[in-house]
Design a protein around this motif. Structure first.
Motif, short mmCIF file in Angstrom:
data_model
loop_
_atom_site.label_atom_id
_atom_site.label_comp_id
_atom_site.label_asym_id
_atom_site.label_seq_id
_atom_site.Cartn_x
_atom_site.Cartn_y
_atom_site.Cartn_z
N LEU A 99 0.82 -1.21 0.00
CA LEU A 99 0.00 0.00 0.00
C LEU A 99 0.86 1.26 0.00
CD1 LEU A 99 -2.89 -1.16 2.32
CD2 LEU A 99 -3.16 -0.26 0.01
N TYR A 100 1.97 1.23 0.70
CA TYR A 100 2.85 2.41 0.69
C TYR A 100 3.29 2.72 -0.74
CZ TYR A 100 6.78 5.53 1.45
OH TYR A 100 7.62 6.62 1.39
N HIS A 101 3.67 1.69 -1.48
CA HIS A 101 4.15 1.91 -2.86
C HIS A 101 3.01 2.13 -3.84
CE1 HIS A 101 8.39 1.41 -1.97
NE2 HIS A 101 8.06 0.42 -1.17
N ASN A 102 1.83 1.54 -3.57
CA ASN A 102 0.68 1.71 -4.47
C ASN A 102 0.28 3.18 -4.61
OD1 ASN A 102 0.48 -1.00 -4.91
ND2 ASN A 102 -1.37 -1.32 -3.67
N PHE A 103 0.48 3.95 -3.54
CA PHE A 103 0.02 5.34 -3.58
C PHE A 103 0.91 6.22 -4.45
CE2 PHE A 103 -2.97 4.14 -0.38
CZ PHE A 103 -4.00 5.06 -0.54
N CYS A 104 1.95 5.65 -5.06
CA CYS A 104 2.74 6.38 -6.07
C CYS A 104 2.16 6.19 -7.47
CB CYS A 104 4.19 5.91 -6.07
SG CYS A 104 5.13 6.54 -4.67
N ASN A 105 1.13 5.36 -7.61
CA ASN A 105 0.57 5.08 -8.93
C ASN A 105 -0.45 6.14 -9.32
OD1 ASN A 105 2.04 2.72 -8.92
ND2 ASN A 105 0.34 1.45 -8.21
N ALA A 106 -0.41 6.54 -10.60
CA ALA A 106 -1.29 7.61 -11.07
C ALA A 106 -2.76 7.26 -10.91
CB ALA A 106 -0.98 7.93 -12.54
N GLU A 107 -3.09 5.95 -11.04
CA GLU A 107 -4.52 5.59 -10.99
C GLU A 107 -5.13 5.82 -9.61
OE1 GLU A 107 -2.31 1.49 -10.92
OE2 GLU A 107 -2.10 3.42 -11.95
N ASN A 108 -4.29 6.00 -8.59
CA ASN A 108 -4.83 6.25 -7.25
C ASN A 108 -5.09 7.73 -6.98
OD1 ASN A 108 -4.96 3.61 -6.41
ND2 ASN A 108 -2.86 3.57 -5.67
N TRP A 109 -4.76 8.59 -7.96
CA TRP A 109 -4.91 10.04 -7.77
C TRP A 109 -5.73 10.65 -8.89
CZ3 TRP A 109 -3.29 12.04 -3.26
CH2 TRP A 109 -2.38 11.28 -2.52
#
Length: 241
Positions: A99-109
């Motif tokens: 989850l820490y690394h997932n939040f660097c993905n564009a699809e989460n923003w």
């Protein structure tokens, strides 16, 4: 004679972009990949509790206590799932890491529709742009994948600065990078205390972005209030003449 505006400082989260799905939904998606079926509502409530607990014990990612953003957030994730009765330590560690690394993905923003144009308009006016954000070291990558990084001359995160808004010290660091007096700098953000009051406390021209008209503050004059970033260029021009 009034000093002309030279720089615009920006808050990021909930000003230029926002998390696309709720934390509860995102955490549940990760849990499901590991064979766990949890309720987003329960996980969201657990996250809020874990986040408050970690923030009170270790403010600003625990920098002063020897932590960093990654270890801080991974502890929040582990506590969140622990509150939802997940006890397998290996599973908790894997979820926290992912989850820490997932939040660097564009699809989460999700970048707000008015953000890109507002940033371009500021540059067209000859203004330089910087970021002052209560965020961890992932911010640069998040802005890059969202296509916004190239607009900024510098980023200051509270993790890097070792101090968080509303402390005037983080704005002092930004002013040093700008190399001009506070009267030549504006700041845009959505938080009444962290962005508006804090920037104005050091004589920066603070503007409060209030997209949903939720700040009923008689001490914020209309000329300091933005309903949309579309209103910003004309406001800034008034400080450039």
């Amino acid at each position: 004679m009034r000093a002309p505006l030279r720089w615009v400082l920006w808050d990021v989260k909930d000003t230029l972009l926002k998390v696309r799905a709720s934390v509860g939904e995102q955490y549940c998606k990760e849990a499901k990949r590991m064979g766990l079926n949890l309720s987003p509502v329960e996980v969201e409530a657990a996250f809020r509790q874990a986040y408050r607990h970690q923030s009170s014990r270790y403010p600003n990612y625990g920098i002063a206590q020897g932590l960093d953003g990654q270890s801080w957030w991974m502890a929040v994730v582990r506590e969140t799932f622990s509150l939802c009765r997940v006890q397998d330590q290996a599973l908790l560690n894997t979820a926290a890491h992912n989850l820490y690394h997932n939040f660097c993905n564009a699809e989460n923003w999700e970048v707000f529709p008015d953000s890109e144009k507002a940033l371009q308009s500021c540059s067209s006016l000859g203004l330089k742009l910087g970021v002052v954000s209560n965020f961890d070291s992932r911010l640069e990558e998040i802005l890059r994948v969202c296509g916004l990084l190239s607009h900024f001359s510098f980023l200051i995160t509270s993790e890097e600065a070792g101090v968080a808004k509303p402390s005037p010290a983080i704005f002092d660091q930004a002013l040093q990078k700008c190399g001009v007096p506070a009267a030549c700098v504006a700041h845009i953000g959505d938080h009444y205390v962290n962005d508006y009051l804090a920037s104005r406390s050091v004589d920066i021209h603070g503007f409060l972005l209030d997209r949903r008209n939720k700040h009923d503050r008689p001490d914020v004059p209309q000329e300091h209030r933005l309903r949309s970033l579309e209103e910003l260029p004309s406001r800034l021009q008034q400080h450039m003449d």
